[in-house]
Design a protein around this motif. Structure first.
Motif, PDB file in Angstrom:
ATOM      1  N   GLY A 128      48.313  56.327 -23.320  1.00 47.15           N
ATOM      2  CA  GLY A 128      47.951  54.978 -23.723  1.00 47.15           C
ATOM      3  C   GLY A 128      47.206  55.009 -25.046  1.00 47.15           C
ATOM      4  N   PRO A 129      47.071  53.869 -25.680  1.00 46.87           N
ATOM      5  CA  PRO A 129      46.431  53.845 -26.995  1.00 46.87           C
ATOM      6  C   PRO A 129      44.932  54.078 -26.942  1.00 46.87           C
ATOM      7  CG  PRO A 129      46.979  51.624 -26.292  1.00 46.87           C
ATOM      8  CD  PRO A 129      47.587  52.542 -25.291  1.00 46.87           C
ATOM      9  N   ALA A 130      44.260  53.805 -25.814  1.00 42.88           N
ATOM     10  CA  ALA A 130      42.809  53.948 -25.733  1.00 42.88           C
ATOM     11  C   ALA A 130      42.470  54.887 -24.582  1.00 42.88           C
ATOM     12  CB  ALA A 130      42.128  52.597 -25.527  1.00 42.88           C
ATOM     13  N   TYR A 131      41.635  55.859 -24.868  1.00 43.06           N
ATOM     14  CA  TYR A 131      41.182  56.828 -23.867  1.00 43.06           C
ATOM     15  C   TYR A 131      39.679  56.630 -23.694  1.00 43.06           C
ATOM     16  CZ  TYR A 131      39.890  61.313 -21.770  1.00 43.06           C
ATOM     17  OH  TYR A 131      39.383  62.284 -20.946  1.00 43.06           O
ATOM     18  N   THR A 132      39.277  56.236 -22.480  1.00 43.30           N
ATOM     19  CA  THR A 132      37.877  55.925 -22.215  1.00 43.30           C
ATOM     20  C   THR A 132      37.264  57.022 -21.368  1.00 43.30           C
ATOM     21  OG1 THR A 132      38.281  53.545 -22.336  1.00 43.30           O
ATOM     22  CG2 THR A 132      36.280  54.252 -21.209  1.00 43.30           C
ATOM     23  N   ILE A 133      36.127  57.526 -21.818  1.00 41.65           N
ATOM     24  CA  ILE A 133      35.322  58.481 -21.069  1.00 41.65           C
ATOM     25  C   ILE A 133      34.136  57.693 -20.519  1.00 41.65           C
ATOM     26  CG2 ILE A 133      34.026  60.632 -21.152  1.00 41.65           C
ATOM     27  CD1 ILE A 133      35.691  61.405 -23.601  1.00 41.65           C
ATOM     28  N   VAL A 134      34.125  57.478 -19.213  1.00 47.12           N
ATOM     29  CA  VAL A 134      33.119  56.593 -18.622  1.00 47.12           C
ATOM     30  C   VAL A 134      31.725  57.153 -18.814  1.00 47.12           C
ATOM     31  CG1 VAL A 134      32.348  55.508 -16.488  1.00 47.12           C
ATOM     32  CG2 VAL A 134      34.786  55.724 -16.965  1.00 47.12           C
ATOM     33  N   SER A 135      31.532  58.414 -18.538  1.00 47.60           N
ATOM     34  CA  SER A 135      30.225  59.047 -18.703  1.00 47.60           C
ATOM     35  C   SER A 135      30.445  60.387 -19.387  1.00 47.60           C
ATOM     36  CB  SER A 135      29.531  59.231 -17.344  1.00 47.60           C
ATOM     37  OG  SER A 135      28.272  59.843 -17.518  1.00 47.60           O
ATOM     38  N   ALA A 136      30.181  60.412 -20.666  1.00 50.65           N
ATOM     39  CA  ALA A 136      30.446  61.623 -21.439  1.00 50.65           C
ATOM     40  C   ALA A 136      29.509  62.743 -21.006  1.00 50.65           C
ATOM     41  CB  ALA A 136      30.273  61.341 -22.926  1.00 50.65           C
ATOM     42  N   SER A 137      30.057  63.919 -20.932  1.00 52.24           N
ATOM     43  CA  SER A 137      29.271  65.110 -20.600  1.00 52.24           C
ATOM     44  C   SER A 137      29.622  66.214 -21.588  1.00 52.24           C
ATOM     45  CB  SER A 137      29.551  65.567 -19.171  1.00 52.24           C
ATOM     46  OG  SER A 137      30.897  65.994 -19.034  1.00 52.24           O
ATOM     47  N   ARG A 138      28.916  67.304 -21.459  1.00 48.81           N
ATOM     48  CA  ARG A 138      29.140  68.415 -22.385  1.00 48.81           C
ATOM     49  C   ARG A 138      30.547  68.973 -22.256  1.00 48.81           C
ATOM     50  NH1 ARG A 138      23.391  71.424 -20.853  1.00 48.81           N
ATOM     51  NH2 ARG A 138      22.190  69.482 -20.742  1.00 48.81           N
ATOM     52  N   ALA A 139      31.123  68.816 -21.073  1.00 46.86           N
ATOM     53  CA  ALA A 139      32.474  69.343 -20.870  1.00 46.86           C
ATOM     54  C   ALA A 139      33.509  68.560 -21.660  1.00 46.86           C
ATOM     55  CB  ALA A 139      32.828  69.326 -19.378  1.00 46.86           C
ATOM     56  N   HIS A 140      33.170  67.350 -22.127  1.00 46.78           N
ATOM     57  CA  HIS A 140      34.127  66.541 -22.881  1.00 46.78           C
ATOM     58  C   HIS A 140      34.177  66.927 -24.357  1.00 46.78           C
ATOM     59  CE1 HIS A 140      33.507  63.728 -19.383  1.00 46.78           C
ATOM     60  NE2 HIS A 140      34.815  63.763 -19.459  1.00 46.78           N
ATOM     61  N   THR A 141      33.338  67.836 -24.778  1.00 41.72           N
ATOM     62  CA  THR A 141      33.409  68.303 -26.169  1.00 41.72           C
ATOM     63  C   THR A 141      34.718  69.060 -26.375  1.00 41.72           C
ATOM     64  OG1 THR A 141      31.005  68.425 -26.350  1.00 41.72           O
ATOM     65  CG2 THR A 141      32.288  69.757 -27.889  1.00 41.72           C
ATOM     66  N   GLY A 142      35.403  68.766 -27.468  1.00 43.97           N
ATOM     67  CA  GLY A 142      36.651  69.466 -27.745  1.00 43.97           C
ATOM     68  C   GLY A 142      37.460  68.782 -28.828  1.00 43.97           C
ATOM     69  N   LEU A 143      38.668  69.319 -29.055  1.00 47.95           N
ATOM     70  CA  LEU A 143      39.592  68.785 -30.058  1.00 47.95           C
ATOM     71  C   LEU A 143      40.532  67.809 -29.368  1.00 47.95           C
ATOM     72  CD1 LEU A 143      40.575  69.032 -33.028  1.00 47.95           C
ATOM     73  CD2 LEU A 143      42.241  70.718 -32.201  1.00 47.95           C
ATOM     74  N   TYR A 144      40.514  66.562 -29.819  1.00 55.28           N
ATOM     75  CA  TYR A 144      41.346  65.515 -29.236  1.00 55.28           C
ATOM     76  C   TYR A 144      42.483  65.191 -30.207  1.00 55.28           C
ATOM     77  CZ  TYR A 144      37.900  64.748 -25.601  1.00 55.28           C
ATOM     78  OH  TYR A 144      37.061  64.908 -24.523  1.00 55.28           O
ATOM     79  N   THR A 145      43.696  65.192 -29.691  1.00 52.63           N
ATOM     80  CA  THR A 145      44.895  64.932 -30.481  1.00 52.63           C
ATOM     81  C   THR A 145      45.587  63.700 -29.929  1.00 52.63           C
ATOM     82  OG1 THR A 145      45.159  67.298 -30.906  1.00 52.63           O
ATOM     83  CG2 THR A 145      47.064  65.882 -31.317  1.00 52.63           C
ATOM     84  N   CYS A 146      45.947  62.808 -30.857  1.00 50.09           N
ATOM     85  CA  CYS A 146      46.691  61.606 -30.483  1.00 50.09           C
ATOM     86  C   CYS A 146      48.122  61.780 -30.978  1.00 50.09           C
ATOM     87  CB  CYS A 146      46.060  60.358 -31.094  1.00 50.09           C
ATOM     88  SG  CYS A 146      47.035  58.863 -30.816  1.00 50.09           S
ATOM     89  N   LEU A 147      49.086  61.733 -30.047  1.00 50.34           N
ATOM     90  CA  LEU A 147      50.508  61.815 -30.373  1.00 50.34           C
ATOM     91  C   LEU A 147      51.099  60.422 -30.303  1.00 50.34           C
ATOM     92  CD1 LEU A 147      51.553  64.937 -28.247  1.00 50.34           C
ATOM     93  CD2 LEU A 147      50.891  64.884 -30.644  1.00 50.34           C
ATOM     94  N   ALA A 148      51.766  59.998 -31.387  1.00 47.69           N
ATOM     95  CA  ALA A 148      52.427  58.693 -31.425  1.00 47.69           C
ATOM     96  C   ALA A 148      53.937  58.912 -31.453  1.00 47.69           C
ATOM     97  CB  ALA A 148      51.974  57.898 -32.645  1.00 47.69           C
TER      98      ALA A 148
END
Length: 813
Positions: free
Chosen positions: A310-330
């Motif tokens: 989907g176009p929007a990715y929501t992280i409800v409660s960010a934590s240290r584990a969410h650190t990383g490289l995020y890639t959006c493929l269109a």
């Protein structure tokens, strides 16, 4: 009126027929007028008679425009009103006129074929065309016959009628409704009908914008070459001529393109050199937008692993584990094209807890230390004090001050700031000297192997530094903050030695001290001799007066055995520095003697003695047995006794001894021991008739027994006939009564055997029967003489033989 046959003639003849008919009617009218004049004015000159003389036709042609469906009125000549008017129509491209209508002023006639021109009617001499049709294009000729000066002349009016057609609603046709970006597209605006010239105009409206005219485009064809995404939207063309103007419906041109390179945004925004950052436990929304038609299909990857679609990715409660490289493929599924963009998301989190403030003492100075490790990024710390702002650093910052420059209760604050926190975190520390002075005490380890010297001086910031000194003021080991402990080997030589605890603090001048001295325990017992009556409780007190704690108290018995708590005779009562001993049921034989209270500690021990004397009660008076006899069957005895002389007593004790023939006498055993002091007799049972018993009795004064009486053997009871005689008489009466009842019963059943008794008993029996029958079933059910009621019939014959009863009475003495 023109006849139908005249209208069906060829057109060339039709033109002359109406005029001939109208001329004839005009001549008839003239003759009628002449007759009327001659009758009214005989002998006068008659009115002139009209004569038909051809006039010169008017060659002027008037051009008139009409609109299809509207109305046109063609006026024929000018006043005076003509006598006859004839209208004809010549279509374009034809030379043959067609009759339309004719009138003589009083009546008119419209040719049936004129309906192809519209709704035709005459208003005076004018031709009115309503609901004008395109077939009305052509030339109209009006021939008006006027009577002037007795002559008829004709006036001709020529009209050229042009019928204009409104343009129909345009329609836009696209050569390709959904072209790819970069190709060519042609849009055509078509109209079904309309009078030339027709002019065109184009307008474009984006999906989310106002409609804008395409300036300079007036052609029927709109060429877009090459087409791009700005051409996407609705296209509307308008067409107009001299009559009207109409616009078409919108035709949507859907340009297929993309996807472009995605653009990633984050809410709430937070930017770093590598991408974005967010605070821990915060809701983060990553949005991806790539221009594309149709809209792109989005896939999110975190560290090359798919996490969302989907176009929007929501992280409800960010934590240290969410650190990383995020890639959006269109992905454009129509064109099957792909693009992608990657960003680095870093989750910032503060260090755990709060900043920690501490102060480290040093000679003549203090060092303030503020630490707050962890977190991403590291927290920035800064000191602030009474004299202003101090140094700043990340994670750890120190600040040194001379102690002489700091007054008591000086407060310092360390402020910690972190991007993930809305407000800074604080820790404060106040420098103050501990109150009062150090406190010293000792304690021994289990088994008294070692002695610990403990010193404490609570309070203060920084904590005071404590150290132990021996009698020569030499340090024993190293110092410590707030509390100091030194371990000594337990030995007797430590008794009387003195030790000093010295406490130093940067804000306290001079140093504070406390002292202690190791001592063996000291005891006190009072009194040293205790007397108690036999059976009572003895109380032996023992108190610890002094000595190096902890001291343990214990009691030793007369045989130097240790008295343990919880036994049936001895009870220990610890109360602080006291340990009392209680002895229940004091016995002279077991409890009298010397008891020792012993105190022990790691330095030494001491003891004190108490002599316990157990006194007996005075001896009770002697007792003699006055009577001792067997009861029936020699299974019990009756004992009576008397006391000799005065004395206190609390009860009696009866003992017995059994002797079996052929063997020696047994030992005395207690037969009864709970006899009240007022009793003088007692019945004792449970004897064996085959055993010879001897009994004796003793008087008791609490636990002291008097001299036992002489042992006696029970005597047999004397013989008495009265019980036997009375028993025999009672038994005889019972037997006689039973026999009499049997005889009476037999006589009632068999009256013929005993006539006299039968006559006497039968009426009584019948009375009983009558009474039983009147009492009802309830009374009969409760009777206790069922034999009498069962045999109440007087005519019943005997069925049993006579009964002979023999009664034997035996009297036993």
């Amino acid at each position: 009126m023109v006849s139908q046959q005249a209208l069906r003639r060829p057109p060339g003849l039709l033109l002359l027929t109406p005029f001939c008919l109208l001329y004839l009617r005009a001549s008839e009218q003239n003759q009628a007028l002449g007759k009327e004049d001659e009758q009214e004015n005989p002998g006068q000159l008659r009115r002139p008679v009209l004569s038909l003389s051809p006039g010169q036709p008017n060659e002027v042609v008037e051009s008139i425009q009409g609109v299809r469906g509207s109305s046109v009125e063609l006026a024929c000549g000018s006043p005076p009103a003509p006598s006859v008017v004839f209208w004809s129509f010549t279509p374009l491209g034809s030379l043959i006129p067609q009759p339309v209508a004719v009138t003589n002023g009083a009546e008119f006639k419209v040719e049936a074929t004129a309906s192809a021109l519209g709704a035709v009617s005459l208003r005076n001499s004018s031709l009115v065309l309503r609901e004008l049709r395109e077939e009305a294009r052509g030339h109209f000729l009006c021939q008006a016959l006027h009577a002037t000066g007795g002559w008829l002349h004709t006036v001709y009016s020529h009209f050229s009628l042009a019928v204009l057609v409104p343009v129909s609603k345009p329609r836009v046709q696209l050569s390709e409704p959904s072209p790819e970006e970069g190709t060519a597209v042609v849009a055509m605006c078509t109209v079904r009908e309309g009078t030339e010239p027709i002019f065109f105009a184009w307008k474009h409206q984006a999906p989310q914008g106002p409609r804008e005219a395409l300036v300079g485009v007036t052609e029927q064809l709109l060429q877009l070459d090459p087409v791009n995404r700005t051409h996407l939207g609705w296209y509307v063309c308008s067409a107009h001529n001299a009559v009207n103007q109409l616009s078409s419906d919108g035709a949507f041109l859907d340009i297929i393109y993309g996807p472009d390179n995605p653009v990633i945004s984050m809410e709430p925004p937070g930017f770093t050199e590598e991408g974005f950052w967010a605070s821990e436990k915060e809701e983060v929304t990553l949005s991806c937008l790539a221009a594309s038609n149709p809209p792109s299909h989005y896939v999110w990857l975190r560290d090359h692993t798919q996490v969302h679609i989907g176009p929007a990715y929501t992280i409800v409660s960010a934590s240290r584990a969410h650190t990383g490289l995020y890639t959006c493929l269109a992905h454009n599924r129509r064109l099957d094209t792909h693009t992608q963009t990657a960003i680095q998301l870093t989750i910032h989190y503060p260090p755990e807890g709060q900043p920690s403030c501490a102060v480290l003492p040093s000679p003549g100075a203090v060092t303030l230390v503020c630490t707050w490790p962890g977190g991403l990024p590291a927290a920035q710390l800064q000191w602030e004090g009474p004299q202003g702002t101090g140094p700043a650093a990340f994670s750890n910052v120190t600040w040194s001050h001379e102690a002489s420059q700091l007054p008591n209760s000086s407060t310092f604050a360390c402020t910690g700031q972190h991007p993930a926190l809305l407000r800074p975190a604080l820790c404060r520390i106040t420098l103050w000297e501990p109150p009062r002075s150090p406190a010293c005490w000792t304690r021994a380890t289990p088994g008294d192997q070692f002695i610990t010297l403990s010193c404490e001086w609570p309070g203060g910031e920084p904590p005071a530094l404590l150290s132990w000194l021996d009698g020569q003021q030499q340090p024993l080991g190293s110092g410590s903050s707030s509390g100091a402990v030194h371990l000594l080997q337990a030995q007797g030589s430590l008794a009387g030695r003195e030790f000093t605890c010295q406490g130093t603090h940067p804000l306290r001048v001079p140093a504070a001290r406390c002292w202690l001295q190791l001592e063996a325990p000291q005891l006190a017992v009072a009194p040293s001799q205790v007397s108690v009556l036999e059976g009572k409780e003895a109380w032996l007190p023992c108190t610890l007066l002094s000595g190096t704690p902890p001291a343990r108290l214990l009691w030793l018995g007369p045989q130097q055995q240790r008295l343990e708590p919880g036994t049936s005779e001895f009870t220990l009562h610890p109360e602080g520095a006291q340990l009392h001993l209680s002895i229940r049921g004091a016995d002279p034989a077991r409890h009298r003697g010397t008891y020792q209270c012993v105190a022990r500690n790691a330095v030494g021990n001491s003891s004190r003695s108490i002599v316990l004397e157990v006194l007996r009660y005075p001896a009770p008076p002697n007792v003699t047995i006055s009577r001792l006899t067997y009861g029936r069957h020699r299974r019990e005895v009756q004992l009576q006794w008397a006391i000799e002389g005065p004395g206190n007593l609390t009860g009696f004790l009866v003992q017995r001894r059994a002797s079996v023939p052929g063997s020696g006498a047994a030992a005395w055993e207690t037969a009864a021991g709970d006899i009240e002091p007022e009793s003088r007799t007692r019945r004792l049972g449970g004897l064996d008739p085959g055993v010879l018993y001897a009994f004796r009795i003793l008087a008791l004064n609490h636990h002291t027994a008097g001299h036992p009486s002489d042992g006696k053997i029970p005597a047999d009871p004397p013989f008495s006939i009265y019980p036997a005689v009375l028993g025999a008489a009672g038994t005889g009466m019972v037997v006689a009564t039973v026999a009499s009842l049997l005889v009476f019963q037999y006589a009632a059943r068999h009256p013929e055997t005993f006539p006299c008794l039968g006559q006497l008993l039968v009426p009584m029996e019948q009375g009983h029967q009558h009474r039983d029958s009147t009492e009802g079933p309830e009374a009969q059910a409760g009777t206790e003489t069922p034999a009498v009621t069962a045999e109440s019939g007087p005519a019943q014959e005997p069925t049993e033989a006579p009964v002979s009863v023999t009664i034997t009475v035996t009297a036993t003495p």
